[in-house]
Design a protein around this motif. Structure first.
Motif, PDB file in Angstrom:
ATOM      1  N   THR A   1       0.893  -1.099   0.105  1.00  0.00           N
ATOM      2  CA  THR A   1      -0.026  -0.080   0.106  1.00  0.00           C
ATOM      3  C   THR A   1       0.875   1.352   0.043  1.00  0.00           C
ATOM      4  OG1 THR A   1      -1.885  -1.044   1.257  1.00  0.00           O
ATOM      5  CG2 THR A   1      -1.958   1.378   1.010  1.00  0.00           C
ATOM      6  N   ASN A   2       1.788   1.252   0.897  1.00  0.00           N
ATOM      7  CA  ASN A   2       2.532   2.525   1.016  1.00  0.00           C
ATOM      8  C   ASN A   2       3.709   2.585  -0.238  1.00  0.00           C
ATOM      9  OD1 ASN A   2       1.761   2.940   3.550  1.00  0.00           O
ATOM     10  ND2 ASN A   2       3.346   1.670   4.484  1.00  0.00           N
ATOM     11  N   TYR A   3       4.245   1.743  -0.556  1.00  0.00           N
ATOM     12  CA  TYR A   3       4.751   1.983  -1.994  1.00  0.00           C
ATOM     13  C   TYR A   3       3.996   2.153  -3.161  1.00  0.00           C
ATOM     14  CZ  TYR A   3       9.483   1.058   0.448  1.00  0.00           C
ATOM     15  OH  TYR A   3      10.354   1.054   1.397  1.00  0.00           O
ATOM     16  N   GLY A   4       2.937   1.647  -3.206  1.00  0.00           N
ATOM     17  CA  GLY A   4       1.810   1.849  -4.222  1.00  0.00           C
ATOM     18  C   GLY A   4       1.428   3.254  -4.202  1.00  0.00           C
ATOM     19  N   ILE A   5       1.310   4.094  -3.145  1.00  0.00           N
ATOM     20  CA  ILE A   5       0.957   5.454  -3.053  1.00  0.00           C
ATOM     21  C   ILE A   5       2.140   6.269  -3.667  1.00  0.00           C
ATOM     22  CG2 ILE A   5       0.726   7.280  -1.761  1.00  0.00           C
ATOM     23  CD1 ILE A   5      -0.544   5.347   0.686  1.00  0.00           C
ATOM     24  N   LEU A   6       3.309   5.601  -3.645  1.00  0.00           N
ATOM     25  CA  LEU A   6       4.518   6.587  -4.036  1.00  0.00           C
ATOM     26  C   LEU A   6       4.491   6.291  -5.592  1.00  0.00           C
ATOM     27  CD1 LEU A   6       7.447   5.509  -1.518  1.00  0.00           C
ATOM     28  CD2 LEU A   6       6.182   7.892  -1.866  1.00  0.00           C
ATOM     29  N   THR A   7       4.377   5.156  -6.050  1.00  0.00           N
ATOM     30  CA  THR A   7       4.295   4.636  -7.147  1.00  0.00           C
ATOM     31  C   THR A   7       3.168   5.376  -8.189  1.00  0.00           C
ATOM     32  OG1 THR A   7       5.186   2.491  -6.962  1.00  0.00           O
ATOM     33  CG2 THR A   7       4.099   2.665  -9.227  1.00  0.00           C
ATOM     34  N   THR A   8       2.134   5.523  -7.380  1.00  0.00           N
ATOM     35  CA  THR A   8       1.102   6.327  -8.142  1.00  0.00           C
ATOM     36  C   THR A   8       1.222   7.809  -8.454  1.00  0.00           C
ATOM     37  OG1 THR A   8      -0.769   4.858  -7.292  1.00  0.00           O
ATOM     38  CG2 THR A   8      -1.437   6.924  -7.889  1.00  0.00           C
ATOM     39  N   ALA A   9       1.707   8.368  -7.268  1.00  0.00           N
ATOM     40  CA  ALA A   9       2.267   9.833  -7.485  1.00  0.00           C
ATOM     41  C   ALA A   9       3.409  10.028  -8.469  1.00  0.00           C
ATOM     42  CB  ALA A   9       2.789  10.399  -6.128  1.00  0.00           C
ATOM     43  N   ALA A  10       4.078   8.922  -8.461  1.00  0.00           N
ATOM     44  CA  ALA A  10       5.234   9.425  -9.698  1.00  0.00           C
ATOM     45  C   ALA A  10       4.692   9.117 -11.194  1.00  0.00           C
ATOM     46  CB  ALA A  10       6.324   8.203  -9.542  1.00  0.00           C
ATOM     47  N   GLU A  11       3.672   8.184 -10.957  1.00  0.00           N
ATOM     48  CA  GLU A  11       2.834   8.079 -12.510  1.00  0.00           C
ATOM     49  C   GLU A  11       2.069   9.387 -12.734  1.00  0.00           C
ATOM     50  OE1 GLU A  11       0.822   4.653 -11.873  1.00  0.00           O
ATOM     51  OE2 GLU A  11       2.454   3.249 -12.725  1.00  0.00           O
ATOM     52  N   GLN A  12       1.301   9.967 -11.733  1.00  0.00           N
ATOM     53  CA  GLN A  12       0.597  11.015 -12.022  1.00  0.00           C
ATOM     54  C   GLN A  12       1.379  12.193 -12.663  1.00  0.00           C
ATOM     55  OE1 GLN A  12      -1.567  11.619  -8.384  1.00  0.00           O
ATOM     56  NE2 GLN A  12      -2.949  10.129  -8.846  1.00  0.00           N
ATOM     57  N   GLU A  13       2.711  12.480 -11.828  1.00  0.00           N
ATOM     58  CA  GLU A  13       3.309  13.471 -12.238  1.00  0.00           C
ATOM     59  C   GLU A  13       4.017  13.125 -13.725  1.00  0.00           C
ATOM     60  OE1 GLU A  13       5.707  17.189 -11.167  1.00  0.00           O
ATOM     61  OE2 GLU A  13       3.691  15.916 -10.502  1.00  0.00           O
ATOM     62  N   GLY A  14       4.095  11.845 -13.963  1.00  0.00           N
ATOM     63  CA  GLY A  14       4.656  11.715 -15.377  1.00  0.00           C
ATOM     64  C   GLY A  14       3.702  11.869 -16.276  1.00  0.00           C
TER      65      GLY A  14
END
Length: 561
Positions: free
Chosen positions: A144-157
């Protein structure tokens, strides 16, 4: 299957192993059939006691004497710590030694075994299970925690479209690598805890088997490992990285895309569970308004430095020469030990097993004296090259978990630290506070250390004219630089010790007094008792204070509680 047992569990003769047993020899503790009785009685070296098997009584399985083949060891020599037979006793080798019945010794050890089993099952093992469960819970949150980080990076991308796809992929790769390191660290921590749990299960199983067995030889040779498991495995503390988006600047996309904070993984020093004896709080003992001198020991030194209690009426001492003396309250010399190097020790300590330990800064060693034999347990390596520091061991103390805390200073006397050792292995270094500043100033070769009942580590920092107290993890709790009332000179801390009430007692050398603090550093009162240049301190099991005076070379025993 045991060859003496049939499918119906019929017990067979111990000699022929074919015919059901009918007879029992109480002397040899052997079961026989009628046909084998004659053969057994042909051994005329013993007075056999033959009886029907059903009339037998439980016969202790005494250990055989290694020196007298036909004798059972029915006594135990306390001084030699070995089982002995009646012939050994008659030989005079154990004349004057305390002898106890072997079964009484076994009963006492069985009680210790029961206590160890209870501590393992009730206190230690559940803590390991709890730690394993906490690690599993933390692992469950990783996705969950690392998924949040990954999603934030994808949205910025997505904002930057194709131009920053490569950067997005790079950031995702960074996150995955951190995640893998995080999981790898937790898996390793789980493996460590699981291994310990497996060992604990086996020990508990073995102890139960011993307790259910009638073989007193197993019980008599049992060695407790509880102290090994009281120090829990290190806790893993991981600081999750953050994703910090930045305002888009197409000219500096790679720099402005956002960054991940570093993955921070720290292995904190594992908590040490208090032993069963330490769990219960000691009875409250108030401070006396007027402490009183109860004994004075003349040590015979030119200059006296340290004192350590072996018992309520025996103390180890050392001065400015190479001899350490064991004295009683009447100043009688009981034993003396010379250092291996021929130089004076810097400090001495008595372990929980009653062995003497001394530090030798001349050859950078910490040494254990056992049965008058000196064994070097720690050797600090000499520095080499322009960047490697060399250290000198100064003060030493034995902890509640039977480890050693060694205070040391660098050869150039510009750095100081405290190192925790298990045997000869360094487990923890205490040198800096949370801001990276040095906890201790230079020691100027005068430094003493002790552990409080609450496991705080108390150090007299002579160079800084201050007492520094940290918790067992090395976090600064407080500093004490003396009390302003009725002081002739500036605070001059030397020896330090603690008592059953968690008081901290500090020798104030030039002011001829002892400061008493509570465990949180609050000044309570002084002890004076006509002291002159007090240097070393220790407290015995009954909370009597022993003070070593440098120039009078006397040890004064003081009742202050």
């Amino acid at each position: 299957m045991d060859p003496r047992r049939s499918a119906q569990e019929v017990l067979l003769c111990d000699l022929c192993e074919t015919v059901p047993l009918q007879i029992h020899c109480g002397v040899c503790n052997i079961n026989l059939c009628k046909a084998c009785v004659g053969e057994h009685l042909s051994d005329s070296s013993k007075q056999h006691n033959i009886m029907p098997y059903l009339q037998r009584k439980s016969t202790p399985n005494y250990p055989k004497c290694p020196h007298h083949a036909n004798e059972d060891c029915k006594h135990h020599c306390e001084k030699c710590d070995i089982p002995v037979c009646i012939t050994c006793i008659s030989s005079g080798k154990h004349k004057g030694h305390e002898l106890v019945e072997f079964l009484e010794k076994v009963r006492a050890k069985t009680q210790n075994l029961q206590n160890d089993l209870e501590e393992l099952e009730i206190r230690i093992y559940p803590r390991y299970e709890e730690m394993a469960s906490n690690v599993q819970t933390e692992k469950a949150k990783i996705e969950t925690n690392y998924g949040i980080l990954t999603t934030a990076a994808e949205q910025e991308g997505e904002i930057l479209h194709r131009e920053i796809t490569a950067i997005v992929n790079q950031r995702k790769s960074d996150i995955q690598e951190m995640k893998n390191k995080h999981l790898s660290t937790l898996n390793k921590n789980t493996d460590e805890i699981t291994q310990k749990i497996t060992e604990l299960k086996q020990i508990i199983s073995d102890l139960n088997s011993i307790l259910e067995s009638n073989d007193v030889s197993l019980t008599s040779t049992y060695k407790s490992r509880n102290s090994e498991f009281r120090t829990l495995p290190p806790k893993v503390r991981v600081t999750l990285p953050d994703f910090t988006p930045q305002k888009i600047n197409t000219g500096q996309l790679r720099e402005m895309f956002g960054s991940l904070s570093p993955l921070s993984i720290n292995r904190e020093h594992g908590d040490t569970l208090k032993s069963a004896e330490a769990v219960s709080s000691p009875p409250f003992k108030p401070l006396l308004d007027n402490p009183r001198l109860t004994a004075t020991i003349d040590t015979g030194y030119g200059e006296l430095r340290s004192v350590r209690c072996l018992s309520e009426d025996q103390v180890w001492t050392h001065g400015a020469d190479n001899t350490m003396k064991l004295l009683d309250l009447q100043s009688k010399l009981l034993t003396s030990i010379k250092t291996k190097s021929g130089n004076a020790p810097h400090d001495i300590e008595v372990t929980r097993d009653g062995d003497l330990v001394y530090t030798d800064d001349s050859n950078k060693t910490v040494n254990l004296v056992k049965n008058k034999q000196i064994h070097t347990v720690i050797t600090l390596q000499k520095g080499w090259g322009p960047f490697r520091q060399s250290w000198l061991p100064l003060s030493v103390c034995c902890t509640a978990s039977n480890e050693l805390l060694v205070a040391m200073t660098s050869d150039d006397v510009k750095q100081s630290k405290v190192v925790r050792y298990s045997g000869s292995t360094a487990k923890q270094t205490i040198q800096f506070d949370d801001q990276g500043s040095a906890l201790y100033s230079y020691f100027d070769y005068i430094i003493y250390i002790c552990e409080n009942r609450n496991l705080d580590i108390c150090v007299t920092d002579y160079g800084g004219r201050v007492v520094v107290v940290v918790n067992q993890s090395g976090k600064l709790r407080f500093r004490y630089n003396g009390h302003p009332s009725n002081i002739k000179q500036s605070f001059d801390p030397r020896g330090i010790t603690t008592d059953s009430q968690s008081h901290i007692l500090i020798a104030d050398y030039w002011n001829d007094r002892i400061h008493i603090l509570d465990q949180d550093g609050q000044f309570l009162r002084y002890i004076k008792c006509d002291l002159r240049a007090p240097w070393g301190l220790c407290v015995d099991i009954s909370d009597n204070l022993f003070v070593a005076e440098e120039f009078t070379a006397k040890v004064k025993k003081i009742q202050y509680l």
